[in-house]
Design a protein around this motif. Structure first.
Motif, PDB file in Angstrom:
ATOM      1  N   PHE A 277       0.804  -1.224   0.000  1.00 54.11           N
ATOM      2  CA  PHE A 277       0.000   0.000   0.000  1.00 54.11           C
ATOM      3  C   PHE A 277       0.841   1.280   0.000  1.00 54.11           C
ATOM      4  O   PHE A 277       0.415   2.296  -0.520  1.00 54.11           O
ATOM      5  N   ARG A 278       2.031   1.232   0.596  1.00 54.38           N
ATOM      6  CA  ARG A 278       2.807   2.460   0.778  1.00 54.38           C
ATOM      7  C   ARG A 278       3.124   3.139  -0.548  1.00 54.38           C
ATOM      8  O   ARG A 278       3.075   4.358  -0.650  1.00 54.38           O
ATOM      9  N   ARG A 279       3.431   2.364  -1.560  1.00 55.97           N
ATOM     10  CA  ARG A 279       3.770   2.934  -2.877  1.00 55.97           C
ATOM     11  C   ARG A 279       2.633   3.800  -3.414  1.00 55.97           C
ATOM     12  O   ARG A 279       2.857   4.756  -4.167  1.00 55.97           O
ATOM     13  N   TYR A 280       1.412   3.472  -3.026  1.00 55.36           N
ATOM     14  CA  TYR A 280       0.225   4.195  -3.506  1.00 55.36           C
ATOM     15  C   TYR A 280      -0.402   5.037  -2.392  1.00 55.36           C
ATOM     16  O   TYR A 280      -1.561   5.441  -2.481  1.00 55.36           O
ATOM     17  N   GLY A 281       0.422   5.320  -1.385  1.00 59.21           N
ATOM     18  CA  GLY A 281      -0.071   6.035  -0.218  1.00 59.21           C
ATOM     19  C   GLY A 281      -0.621   7.407  -0.526  1.00 59.21           C
ATOM     20  O   GLY A 281      -1.600   7.850   0.085  1.00 59.21           O
ATOM     21  N   GLY A 282       0.002   8.120  -1.462  1.00 59.73           N
ATOM     22  CA  GLY A 282      -0.471   9.464  -1.801  1.00 59.73           C
ATOM     23  C   GLY A 282      -1.900   9.446  -2.317  1.00 59.73           C
ATOM     24  O   GLY A 282      -2.726  10.278  -1.927  1.00 59.73           O
TER      25      GLY A 282
ATOM     26  N   VAL B   6      -9.564   4.084  -9.629  1.00 54.48           N
ATOM     27  CA  VAL B   6      -8.221   4.603  -9.908  1.00 54.48           C
ATOM     28  C   VAL B   6      -7.280   3.441 -10.200  1.00 54.48           C
ATOM     29  O   VAL B   6      -6.479   3.488 -11.148  1.00 54.48           O
ATOM     30  N   GLY B   7      -7.372   2.409  -9.399  1.00 59.75           N
ATOM     31  CA  GLY B   7      -6.508   1.247  -9.582  1.00 59.75           C
ATOM     32  C   GLY B   7      -6.663   0.605 -10.949  1.00 59.75           C
ATOM     33  O   GLY B   7      -5.674   0.199 -11.573  1.00 59.75           O
ATOM     34  N   ARG B   8      -7.905   0.552 -11.436  1.00 59.58           N
ATOM     35  CA  ARG B   8      -8.138  -0.049 -12.757  1.00 59.58           C
ATOM     36  C   ARG B   8      -7.524   0.790 -13.876  1.00 59.58           C
ATOM     37  O   ARG B   8      -7.145   0.262 -14.925  1.00 59.58           O
TER      38      ARG B   8
ATOM     39  N   ARG C 237      -0.007  -0.454 -14.093  1.00 56.98           N
ATOM     40  CA  ARG C 237       0.630  -1.592 -13.419  1.00 56.98           C
ATOM     41  C   ARG C 237      -0.293  -2.156 -12.338  1.00 56.98           C
ATOM     42  O   ARG C 237      -1.195  -1.485 -11.860  1.00 56.98           O
ATOM     43  N   ASP C 238      -0.034  -3.401 -11.966  1.00 63.10           N
ATOM     44  CA  ASP C 238      -0.801  -4.019 -10.886  1.00 63.10           C
ATOM     45  C   ASP C 238      -0.635  -3.192  -9.617  1.00 63.10           C
ATOM     46  O   ASP C 238       0.460  -2.678  -9.334  1.00 63.10           O
ATOM     47  N   ASN C 239      -1.688  -3.074  -8.841  1.00 62.01           N
ATOM     48  CA  ASN C 239      -1.658  -2.261  -7.633  1.00 62.01           C
ATOM     49  C   ASN C 239      -2.680  -2.796  -6.633  1.00 62.01           C
ATOM     50  O   ASN C 239      -3.570  -3.574  -7.005  1.00 62.01           O
TER      51      ASN C 239
END
Length: 201
Positions: free
Chosen positions: A70-75, A149-151, A155-157
């Motif tokens: 999750f941290r990579r996408y924390g913002g 947003v993830g879709r 990249r996979d998230n």
């Protein structure tokens, strides 16, 4: 800060509000200069808010709490959870109901539709269908938005899995939200005052 917070921080100035919405879609000086001076100021204010918010120790602590993946996408996660907290506390920060504010934003964008990039037009169609921004009061809407947003990312998230950490993370954001929004509001006031001094208005 996400759309709702950026719009609220822009105050009642229509150019600043329009710039607040355009900020995530206008990149580089050449793109910026396509807009009128007042809208440019709104876009620059949006960018300034992002920089100031990212530098806050409260944001740093929230990012530190988030563990991989999750941290990579924390913002992204923090931005939407902050909008959720603002929506929940809206009456503490605004004299008009959130639904009325929501309508004002949609009417503003309709007036300036020819200026809007296609990405923003598509977002507002989505917002109309979902009842945003008033719907940001609902946890389910924030989680739905994060999945969306993830879709759209290449990249996979893990944004479709934020529900797994919501029960712990949302209260952490809630606990420092007042401090975050207060500091950013003060920064915006300084920025606006400095712009006013430079232009003599």
């Amino acid at each position: 800060m996400n759309f709702l917070a950026h719009l609220w921080l822009a105050g009642n100035d229509e150019d600043l509000r329009l710039g607040a919405m355009l900020g995530d879609f206008v990149r580089g000086k050449e793109e910026l200069e396509k807009f009128a001076a007042g809208i440019q100021s709104g876009i620059m204010l949006h960018r300034y808010i992002d920089v100031q918010t990212d530098a806050l120790p409260e944001i740093g602590s929230l990012l530190e709490w988030l563990q991989p993946p999750f941290r990579r996408y924390g913002g992204i996660i923090i931005d939407l959870v902050c909008d959720h907290q603002l929506a929940l506390r809206w009456d503490d920060y605004s004299d008009i109901p959130l639904a009325e504010f929501d309508r004002e934003v949609k009417e503003m964008l309709a007036r300036h539709q020819l200026l809007l990039p296609q990405e923003l037009v598509q977002f507002m169609r989505y917002a109309e269908r979902r009842g945003l921004f008033a719907a940001y009061q609902n946890e389910s809407e924030i989680l739905h938005s994060l999945r969306g947003v993830g879709r759209r990312l290449s990249r996979d998230n893990p944004l479709h899995r934020v529900g797994e950490i919501w029960a712990e993370f949302n209260p952490r954001v809630a606990a420092c939200f007042e401090s975050i929004i207060g500091k950013v509001q003060s920064d915006v006031a300084v920025w606006l005052n400095s712009r006013s001094t430079m232009t003599g208005s």
